[in-house]
Structure formats: C-alpha cells, structure tokens
Design a protein around this motif. Structure first.
Motif, short mmCIF file in Angstrom:
data_model
loop_
_atom_site.label_atom_id
_atom_site.label_comp_id
_atom_site.label_asym_id
_atom_site.label_seq_id
_atom_site.Cartn_x
_atom_site.Cartn_y
_atom_site.Cartn_z
N SER A 156 -0.88 -0.34 -10.75
CA SER A 156 -1.99 -0.42 -9.81
C SER A 156 -2.37 -1.88 -9.65
O SER A 156 -2.34 -2.65 -10.61
CB SER A 156 -3.17 0.38 -10.34
OG SER A 156 -4.21 0.38 -9.40
N GLU A 209 -3.54 3.51 -1.99
CA GLU A 209 -3.76 2.59 -3.10
C GLU A 209 -2.75 1.45 -3.06
O GLU A 209 -1.59 1.64 -2.72
CB GLU A 209 -3.63 3.37 -4.41
CG GLU A 209 -4.02 2.61 -5.64
CD GLU A 209 -4.01 3.50 -6.89
OE1 GLU A 209 -4.10 2.93 -7.99
OE2 GLU A 209 -3.92 4.74 -6.77
N LYS A 269 4.00 9.90 -0.51
CA LYS A 269 4.68 10.37 -1.72
C LYS A 269 5.36 11.69 -1.36
O LYS A 269 4.70 12.63 -0.94
CB LYS A 269 3.70 10.63 -2.85
CG LYS A 269 2.90 9.45 -3.29
CD LYS A 269 2.12 9.71 -4.57
CE LYS A 269 1.15 10.87 -4.51
NZ LYS A 269 0.34 10.97 -5.75
N LYS A 292 0.84 -1.19 0.00
CA LYS A 292 0.00 0.00 0.00
C LYS A 292 0.88 1.25 0.00
O LYS A 292 1.79 1.38 0.83
CB LYS A 292 -0.92 -0.01 1.22
CG LYS A 292 -1.86 1.18 1.29
CD LYS A 292 -2.94 1.05 2.34
CE LYS A 292 -2.38 0.79 3.71
NZ LYS A 292 -3.38 0.92 4.79
N ASP A 323 3.15 9.82 -9.70
CA ASP A 323 2.12 10.84 -9.86
C ASP A 323 0.71 10.27 -10.01
O ASP A 323 -0.24 10.81 -9.46
CB ASP A 323 2.41 11.74 -11.06
CG ASP A 323 3.58 12.67 -10.80
OD1 ASP A 323 3.93 12.87 -9.61
OD2 ASP A 323 4.16 13.17 -11.77
N ARG A 324 0.52 9.22 -10.75
CA ARG A 324 -0.83 8.73 -11.05
C ARG A 324 -1.44 7.85 -9.96
O ARG A 324 -2.56 7.37 -10.09
CB ARG A 324 -0.88 8.03 -12.40
CG ARG A 324 -0.08 6.76 -12.48
CD ARG A 324 -0.09 6.21 -13.92
NE ARG A 324 0.55 4.94 -13.98
CZ ARG A 324 -0.09 3.80 -14.15
NH1 ARG A 324 -1.38 3.78 -14.31
NH2 ARG A 324 0.58 2.67 -14.19
N PHE A 325 -0.72 7.66 -8.86
CA PHE A 325 -1.21 6.83 -7.77
C PHE A 325 -1.54 7.68 -6.55
O PHE A 325 -0.89 8.68 -6.29
CB PHE A 325 -0.17 5.76 -7.40
CG PHE A 325 0.19 4.87 -8.56
CD1 PHE A 325 -0.65 3.84 -8.93
CD2 PHE A 325 1.34 5.10 -9.28
CE1 PHE A 325 -0.33 3.04 -10.01
CE2 PHE A 325 1.67 4.30 -10.36
CZ PHE A 325 0.83 3.27 -10.73
N ASN A 326 -2.56 7.25 -5.82
CA ASN A 326 -2.98 7.95 -4.61
C ASN A 326 -2.48 7.22 -3.38
O ASN A 326 -2.38 5.98 -3.38
CB ASN A 326 -4.51 8.05 -4.55
CG ASN A 326 -5.06 8.84 -5.70
OD1 ASN A 326 -4.56 9.91 -6.02
ND2 ASN A 326 -6.10 8.32 -6.34
N GLU A 327 -2.21 7.97 -2.33
CA GLU A 327 -1.85 7.35 -1.06
C GLU A 327 -3.00 6.47 -0.61
O GLU A 327 -4.17 6.84 -0.75
CB GLU A 327 -1.51 8.42 -0.04
CG GLU A 327 -0.23 9.15 -0.38
CD GLU A 327 0.10 10.28 0.57
OE1 GLU A 327 -0.67 10.55 1.51
OE2 GLU A 327 1.15 10.92 0.37
#
Length: 129
Positions: free
Chosen positions: A95, A63, A12, A8, A57-61
């Motif tokens: 992802s 995830e 970032k 997980k 950049d394209r991932f969220n904390e």
C-alpha cells in the motif's frame, strides 16, 4: 530481473484455475504521467500465479499500490503459427500512503549541508587522528 511500479488499483479479477495444478489471477493498475502538461494514463495488466494470487486480496480498487514484478516471455506455437506472449508476473504488493516519505522522490543533493560541531568551525577542521 525485478521491476516495480506505483499506480492506482483499477480492477481485480477472480482467480482462474488453469489446470489441476496451476492458477492465475489478473489485476490492472492505472499509471498516470504528466508529459509536458498533458496527463497520459496507462493501464497495466499484471498476473499473479500459484500462491501469489492472494496478494491482491487485501487491497481495494481505487487504492494506490506499489507492485513488484518480473517480466516473463513465452514462445507459443500451434498449427505452424508462432506467437510470443509477454507476462508481467506480480510477486509482491504494498500500500502507498499519499505524501509518505520515500514515495518516488529523489533526494536533493543541491542543498548545502553545514557541519555542526561542539567547538565551531575551528573544531571541525581539527581531525581526531
């Protein structure tokens, strides 16, 4: 040698311009392992360098992601003191969808597989050559 790990995304960090021509970005993933009924959480910090700093950049904390990385080691000496530094250099991220096929699962080779053929069992024994 390349490695991969799934966990997980926890943090970032911002991209850091280390010199005029070199930049890095760090991020942390949490890897949880169940060891004899006890959950152990490991927090692994990676770095991405140069053009790879944008992979986060394209991932969220929060995830779940799979990180592909290399292990790099450096010997650093200053004022007569030697230090060794190990970096986990991330070069790709994906992802991971919970419950998706192929996510850290091993095939079960202990299940029986039946041979089906148009003519039944006798036809399965009839070799075509």
């Amino acid at each position: 040698m390349s490695f991969e790990i799934t966990g997980k995304l926890i943090v970032k960090y911002n991209t850091m311009q280390r010199s005029e021509t070199f930049k890095t970005r760090e991020f942390v993933i949490e890897k949880s392992d169940d060891i004899n009924g006890r959950v152990i959480n490991n927090y692994i910090k990676f770095q991405a360098v140069q053009d790879r700093t944008a992979i986060v950049d394209r991932f969220n904390e929060g995830e779940t992601v799979k990180v592909y990385f290399n292990i790099r080691g450096t010997r650093w000496e200053k004022d007569g003191r030697v230090n060794y530094i190990t970096n986990l250099d991330a070069w790709r991220m994906e992802s991971v969808v919970a419950g998706a096929p192929g996510q850290d699962t091993m095939p079960n080779y202990n299940t029986s597989q039946e041979i089906s053929s148009p003519g039944g069992a006798a036809a399965a024994d009839d070799l075509p050559f």
